[in-house]
Enzyme design. Structure first.
Site, PDB file in Angstrom:
ATOM      1  N   HIS A 121      37.860  40.113  56.486  1.00  0.00           N
ATOM      2  CA  HIS A 121      37.587  39.403  55.241  1.00  0.00           C
ATOM      3  C   HIS A 121      37.677  40.251  53.992  1.00  0.00           C
ATOM      4  CE1 HIS A 121      36.263  35.413  56.591  1.00  0.00           C
ATOM      5  NE2 HIS A 121      35.937  36.037  57.687  1.00  0.00           N
ATOM      6  N   LYS A 151      30.362  32.742  41.167  1.00  0.00           N
ATOM      7  CA  LYS A 151      30.615  33.436  42.427  1.00  0.00           C
ATOM      8  C   LYS A 151      29.603  34.568  42.520  1.00  0.00           C
ATOM      9  CE  LYS A 151      34.904  34.050  40.990  1.00  0.00           C
ATOM     10  NZ  LYS A 151      35.819  33.801  42.095  1.00  0.00           N
ATOM     11  N   ARG A 152      29.530  35.231  43.682  1.00  0.00           N
ATOM     12  CA  ARG A 152      28.627  36.366  43.765  1.00  0.00           C
ATOM     13  C   ARG A 152      28.946  37.379  42.650  1.00  0.00           C
ATOM     14  NH1 ARG A 152      25.063  37.234  48.081  1.00  0.00           N
ATOM     15  NH2 ARG A 152      24.543  39.023  46.796  1.00  0.00           N
ATOM     16  N   LYS A 171      34.834  41.447  41.154  1.00  0.00           N
ATOM     17  CA  LYS A 171      35.079  40.095  40.649  1.00  0.00           C
ATOM     18  C   LYS A 171      35.110  40.054  39.112  1.00  0.00           C
ATOM     19  CE  LYS A 171      33.062  37.701  44.693  1.00  0.00           C
ATOM     20  NZ  LYS A 171      34.057  36.692  45.102  1.00  0.00           N
ATOM     21  N   THR A 178      37.615  31.272  47.796  1.00  0.00           N
ATOM     22  CA  THR A 178      37.687  29.847  48.119  1.00  0.00           C
ATOM     23  C   THR A 178      37.183  29.028  46.942  1.00  0.00           C
ATOM     24  OG1 THR A 178      35.548  30.086  49.214  1.00  0.00           O
ATOM     25  CG2 THR A 178      37.511  30.022  50.639  1.00  0.00           C
ATOM     26  N   LYS A 231      38.316  25.179  45.272  1.00  0.00           N
ATOM     27  CA  LYS A 231      37.426  24.069  44.900  1.00  0.00           C
ATOM     28  C   LYS A 231      37.721  23.610  43.476  1.00  0.00           C
ATOM     29  CE  LYS A 231      33.867  26.417  47.591  1.00  0.00           C
ATOM     30  NZ  LYS A 231      32.745  27.388  47.450  1.00  0.00           N
TER      31      LYS A 231
END
Ligand SMILES: *Cc1c(COP(=O)(O)O)cnc(C)c1O
Length: 754
Positions: A312, A493-494, A499, A600, A604
């Protein structure tokens, strides 16, 4: 109205629906759902999958179950006729936060698709008493509150299935709890969550701290206990072994009950190892097969035929390796097997130290064991798999090219469209019929309407409605007023440096300074964040702090707040995601290229008609290829460039800081008098120093191209004809990202379930 259903609900309630409170209604509908599930046979077949995962971020179950059982609208109508609101009833369910983020949510989407496709496959995981912490903001900082989600009666069924689990210093007795997973219209499988009866919840004191040494009392207390010290790491090994020993014993028990020959296990069983947390299932299953009289060599071969491994991430810190001494303490009986596996794989067949399971420092590399002893190794998006093959796992690809394959992630459209956006879902069905609900590729037929003004206007109206609902929610829950006619840029998101929420924060500073200088954006912008930081991740918490300080500064400035607003939603979770994602105009997917394996969240948003503003990273690349370059905003350095910069030590943040006046102004502003008067000097200075002198995830590298791509997007937003067509194309081309497609590929290439 369905009177039989209404009567049954009234019976279960033991009183009139009109008089019932939401809590009573919740319990009654929960019972109704359990009854309906009982009517549906479990999916069986000749070969069964066990999807083992430390995380299942399943979210609330009630609405999803009603939808999949085909009675959502009936129940909603019945409640409405009695003046009740199903959404308010759904709100009574505590969210089971048995995961951190994408990886755990993926496992949950997969379960939905496995059941819907009527494939025989169960999930196996742990029954954590406390899920991921609840996040609260105080003094512009994150606080962590224990999240006790279990309740009686709840969604789990206690079973009599127990197994002895042997550790180095004790043996515990496990207990299995089952969650029913019903598919959409058909299919019924299980999620098995294991626990021990002796867990003591009163151990939790002072936030989320607890004594990590009392294994019999704390084993399943928390999801991912803090592992910054030795006791924490040992506890993780205890948890991981507990999970996989239960899984292995369950598999052997079920195979024996079915009368199957354990030597032919690969014909009847598939195991998917979701990241490295379940990797110990390999030596554990071999150990149990040896106890059944099978030789070590044959057992290793059987297990290899059964197991598939999913990678992952390429972030080094997430590829687990445990000191041998720790494993010796917790699972001494596995050590001879791991040693044997290491010897057999590496010494016998390969002459490359990088392939060793046990390295020269005496650390056991879980992913390496997985790659040697699985028949399949997959990445989770095309770019990610390519990087695994040619960079991160290259020696393994050279040794085992045939094992490597890609399975681009997906999401269940039942939750991420049908449940969270009934308006858009209804409109799609009106236009193309309802076949898309079971075959998402049908969404492509929406392309027929891409010049239909009426349809485009309707999509726009639905988006507007979802934005108004989100704005109302944010005002009620967060106390922040936002303008539903502004452009909603959503970044949820986290919290992680890769990120790059910090890059978005710098963009806010950039806009703030522009507005202060009299350069107004063409359209008011609302930037909405949400996400939790790991409790021990200082830099991520500093980024939260900066965002909250900016929220304070920007929203209270009488001039700036006319053009710019900032919101950071507390406690981002599945329920919040379902509320906020349908309201997005722009989907922020701005990770440093090469670092986001798939994402992901990006899918969405696309499905709900947001346009992606993103780097060429993870599944963004596939989104771009599907919608075409004119229906997405991409920016920033390529993954090849980034990998090259890492390999050559070629990135120095300070050069970017020194070279660009506009970057310098943004970074300097972090410790401006304006922000220092709101925030904590130490935290803001640490963040600023990091950005100037370290910036491991290269924020400053992409900041300028990010700002200009975002400005272009906001400019284009004014052209409603153009923008709504982009929305339509994004929805129409999102079918590929259904987790049904992903699961069909896993089954076709890896599991071969029948
Ligand atoms: C989908 C989802 C994620 C994953 O989001 P990414 O943007 O892919 O990181 C994380 N948390 C929740 C609650 C989600 O629903």
């Amino acid at each position: 109205m369905d009177t039989a259903l209404e009567n049954r609900l009234t019976e279960l309630l033991g009183g009139k629906i009109d008089d019932a409170g939401d809590q009573d209604l919740y319990k009654a509908i929960l019972s109704l759902v359990k009854e309906k599930i009982g009517d549906r046979p479990e999916t069986v077949g000749n070969k069964k999958l066990y999807y083992i995962s430390a995380e299942f971020l399943i979210g609330r179950q009630l609405g999803k179950n009603l939808l999949n059982l085909g009675i959502y609208s009936q129940v909603s109508e019945i409640l409405k006729a009695h003046g009740k609101d199903l959404a308010a009833v759904e709100d009574r369910e505590p969210e089971p936060s048995l995961g951190n983020g994408g990886l755990g949510r993926l496992a949950a989407c997969f379960l939905d698709s496995i059941a819907t496709l009527d494939l025989p496959g169960d999930g196996v995981g742990l029954r954590y008493h406390f899920g991921l912490f609840k996040q609260e903001f105080r003094d512009n900082c994150q606080y962590e509150i224990p999240d006790h989600w279990l309740e009686e009666p709840g969604i789990l069924t206690k079973t009599n299935v127990t197994f002895p689990i042997i550790f180095g210093n004790m043996t515990v007795q496990s207990r299995m709890y089952d969650l029913d997973v019903v598919g959409f219209r058909k299919g019924h499988t299980k999620l098995h969550l294991f626990d021990i009866d002796s867990v003591d919840e009163s151990l939790v004191k002072d936030g989320i701290q607890f004594d990590k040494t009392l294994i019999e009392k704390n084993l399943t207390l928390f999801l991912y206990p803090d592992d910054s010290d030795k006791d924490g790491q040992l506890l993780r090994i205890y948890q991981q072994y507990f999970m996989v020993s239960n899984a292995a014993q369950l598999i052997i028990q079920e195979q024996k009950e079915l009368g199957h020959d354990l030597r032919k296990m690969a014909e009847h069983v598939a195991i998917q190892i979701n990241d490295t947390h379940p990797s110990l299932v390999i030596p554990e299953l071999i150990r149990l097969l040896i106890l059944e009289g099978i030789s070590f060599k044959e057992a290793a071969g059987i297990v290899t035929g059964v197991c598939g491994y999913t990678n992952h991430t390429i972030l080094a810190e997430a590829l687990e390796k445990w000191p041998m001494s720790y494993l010796n303490e917790v699972v001494p009986h596995l050590m001879p097997i791991i040693g044997g596996l290491d010897y057999a794989a590496v010494c016998a067949y390969h002459d490359n130290r990088n392939l060793n399971i046990i390295d020269d420092d005496g650390k056991v590399h879980m992913a390496r064991m997985d790659m040697h002893y699985s028949h399949s190794v997959n990445g989770v998006a095309a770019l990610h798999t390519k990087i695994l093959k040619h960079q991160e796992l290259r020696p393994f690809f050279e040794a085992y090219a045939e094992k490597f394959n890609n399975k681009t992630n997906g999401i269940t459209f039942r939750r991420w469209l049908m449940h969270c956006n009934t308006e858009l879902s209804g409109m799609i069905t009106d236009l193309i019929g309802e076949d898309w609900m079971e075959n998402a590729a049908e969404l492509e037929r929406l392309m027929y309407f891409h010049n239909d003004e009426g349809v485009l206007r309707h999509i726009d109206e639905i988006k507007q409605k979802k934005k108004e609902e989100a704005a109302k929610y944010i005002l009620e829950k967060e106390g922040i007023e936002i303008d539903p006619s502004s452009v909603f840029c959503i970044h949820v998101k986290r919290m992680h440096e890769y990120k790059r929420q910090q890059m978005n924060a710098l963009f806010i500073i950039y806009e703030y300074l522009n507005i202060k200088a009299g350069n107004y954006p063409v359209k008011p912008i609302t930037v909405i964040f949400g996400g939790k930081a790991a409790p021990a991740y200082i830099m991520a918490k500093n980024v939260i702090h900066l965002i909250l300080c900016l929220q304070n500064l920007v929203n209270s400035d009488p001039v700036v707040s006319k053009y710019l607003r900032v919101v950071m939603i507390q406690n981002y979770n599945i329920a919040k995601a379902e509320m906020i994602i349908p309201a997005a105009d722009i989907s922020e997917q701005i990770s440093l290229a090469s670092k986001e394996a798939s994402g992901t969240g990006n899918m969405k948003f696309m499905l709900n008609g947001a346009v992606t503003l993103g780097t060429n990273d993870g599944a963004n690349v596939e989104i771009r290829d599907l919608v075409g370059i004119e229906n997405i905003y991409t920016f920033g350095r390529s993954s090849d460039d980034v990998i090259n910069l890492y390999n050559t030590n070629g990135y120095h943040a300070i050069d970017f800081y020194n070279r660009s006046e506009s970057i310098r102004r943004c970074v300097d502003f972090i410790t401006s008098p304006e922000l220092l008067s709101i925030g904590n000097e130490q935290m803001l200075r640490d963040l600023q120093d990091n950005l100037k002198n370290k910036d491991w995830f290269m924020t400053l590298l992409d900041l300028e191209s990010y700002a200009s791509a975002k400005e272009t997007a906001v400019f284009d937003y004014q052209n409603r004809a153009k923008w709504t067509r982009m929305m339509l194309v994004n929805i129409a081309r999102s079918g590929f990202f259904s987790s049904d497609r992903t699961i069909l590929e896993y089954n076709r290439d890896i599991w071969h379930l029948r």
